[in-house]
Design a protein around this motif. Sequence first.
Motif, short mmCIF file in Angstrom:
data_model
loop_
_atom_site.label_atom_id
_atom_site.label_comp_id
_atom_site.label_asym_id
_atom_site.label_seq_id
_atom_site.Cartn_x
_atom_site.Cartn_y
_atom_site.Cartn_z
N VAL A 1 23.27 28.42 43.43
CA VAL A 1 23.26 26.99 43.75
C VAL A 1 24.47 26.29 43.16
CG1 VAL A 1 20.73 26.78 43.86
CG2 VAL A 1 21.91 26.38 41.70
N ALA A 2 24.83 25.18 43.79
CA ALA A 2 25.83 24.28 43.21
C ALA A 2 25.08 23.02 42.81
CB ALA A 2 26.91 23.97 44.24
N ARG A 3 25.24 22.63 41.55
CA ARG A 3 24.53 21.44 41.08
C ARG A 3 25.25 20.17 41.46
NH1 ARG A 3 22.81 25.12 37.52
NH2 ARG A 3 20.66 24.91 36.86
N LEU B 1 22.39 24.85 48.06
CA LEU B 1 22.16 26.29 48.04
C LEU B 1 23.44 27.01 48.46
CD1 LEU B 1 19.83 28.31 47.64
CD2 LEU B 1 19.41 28.17 50.09
N THR B 2 23.91 27.94 47.63
CA THR B 2 25.09 28.71 48.02
C THR B 2 24.72 30.14 48.37
OG1 THR B 2 25.51 29.21 45.70
CG2 THR B 2 26.68 27.32 46.63
N ASP B 3 23.50 30.58 47.95
CA ASP B 3 23.05 31.93 48.29
C ASP B 3 21.52 31.92 48.44
OD1 ASP B 3 22.44 34.57 48.56
OD2 ASP B 3 23.04 35.15 46.53
N PRO B 4 21.03 31.96 49.69
CA PRO B 4 19.58 31.87 49.92
C PRO B 4 18.79 32.95 49.18
CG PRO B 4 20.79 31.77 52.00
CD PRO B 4 21.79 32.10 50.93
N LYS B 5 19.41 34.10 48.91
CA LYS B 5 18.71 35.19 48.23
C LYS B 5 18.26 34.78 46.82
CE LYS B 5 21.36 39.04 48.93
NZ LYS B 5 22.35 38.82 49.99
N ALA B 6 18.97 33.79 46.26
CA ALA B 6 18.64 33.35 44.89
C ALA B 6 17.25 32.75 44.82
CB ALA B 6 19.69 32.33 44.42
#
Lengths: 103, 469
Positions: free
Chosen positions: A10-12, B52-57
């Motif tokens: 994620v990017a905060r 969200l940059t990676d849905p798997k997270a």
Amino acid sequence: MINRRVEKGVARGREFEIEVDGEKLRAHEGETIAAVMLAAGRRTFRQTGLRQQARGYYCGIGLCHECMMVVNGVPNTRTCQTLATPGCRVETQEGPGKLEVAF
Amino acid sequence: MKEAELLVIGAGPGGLAAAVEAARAGAKVTLLDENPQPGGQIYRQLPAGFRLTDPKALGRDFPRGQKLLAEFAQVRERVEYLDEALIWGVFQDSEVAFQRGQNSHSLRYRKLIVSVGAYERPVPFPGWTLPGVLTAGGAQRLVKIQRVLPGEKILLAGTGPLLLALANQIVDAGGQVAAIVEAGRIENWWRLARGAWGQWPLVADAWHYYRGIRQARIPLLRGHIITAARGDGQVAEAVVAEADRQWRPRPGTARIFRVDTVCLGYGFVPSVELTRLAQCDHRYDPQRGGWIPVRNEAMETSVPGVYAAGDCTGVAGSLVAVEEGRIAGIGAAQSLGYLSAAEAHPRLEACRRRRAGLLRLRQVLDEISMPRPGLYELAQDDTIVCRCEEITLGEIKKALREGPTDMNEIKRMTRMGMGACQGRMCAAALQEIMAREKGVPPAELGFLNPRPPVKPVPLPVLAGHQALE
């Protein structure tokens, strides 16, 4: 300074500071006060009234009320359900907490 | 007073599915939910401000949640959706009261679907109130949604698949899991395999989780139980022992883990306050989590027009909740005249078939994870059982000697369950402890009567209460 934030995935949002018992803590838009506390390694949220026990984040879904703190002067605020806002003042709650009411 | 044609309470998997089906059929749905976004706990979305940059997270449930949320988005315009609504009471004449912001409102309903989920089973043992001890669900929300690790060295203890999922999420987030302490044992692999047959997405989940913990070299201690958490002001170590089939620690097997965090997951307790207030009949089923509302095949409770779906009716997980929500939504729409029996029937059959398959597997998992008597013997006389009112096991035993015969009597004698959590963090344990001490079945002790407000509401808010027009 402890920082338990996970950067992966994620990017905060926007970064700002909040004040907990006089100490400035880093916070981000979207973070609950409880998350800000735990990210900084602070685990005591309140002291119980009867036995003066330390209590912290427990259920995380707003039911147990163990994470109640005084937020901007309002006691019994569930910090796991309350978003941090720029400059908000948070204090460890002692017992049931006192509400300052102006008449 | 305003009357909702179909009121759905809870926007988790069950409530969303119910709202989707009913709204598709043309029913006018009002949806109340306590959270700022739909999804409930398991399908909770990232907070506003996070990207969200990676849905798997977000784990393996995330895509399932996205699918349901997309279905909801299609009917969103036609649903009156009130978010951040804390429901605090259900009253006579089909009236529901809720707090929103600094206001309190009520409305009536013609049909009601309750789908308010469950919460983690409280298990008192020495040290469970120390900061650093938290529920597995609370830890999962922290790691998945707030993207914060609850501590540095983490022990997971309890029973069931949630522990495996959580271990993977912690490791994936860069955290350290000292061990997984699983009280249950798989006594019959053949039975498990038969239950799992056909449930391939869930089998894939399990495979993924087991592989994850093996790769991370996390010890999985089956048939073990945590007996104490210790530390000065916060957790510094956890005591773990081998457990027998009744989950009683075997003498001489204790070992100590130096950890700063303990996540507890002993399964879930259904939230039945609202179905209780709605006067629905309930029965005690330890395998499904305790007191649950009695329902018919259509998910309708003993009160006509009041339906209940998902974990608040007996814990069975999000996939079952979705099917039950659909069944309730279709049934309510049919009873309101929006669907004919011929239209409803094929849809209901498909949901029932999927639900039955899921429940077969659930049955086997529940047999492994159902709390055994030893679990409620871990507390010592000085262990806090009621967190809010700070009541110890010793005080409960003392009160029991005065002869109370039901849960409400001991509540009045000790203040158990009168605090801010309204018994959610103690009633399930009190029921079992009292049953053991008195030598009677738990169901004979009744239940803590929920009283509105079932969640704390500030007095100025209550004082300004107004019915919606």
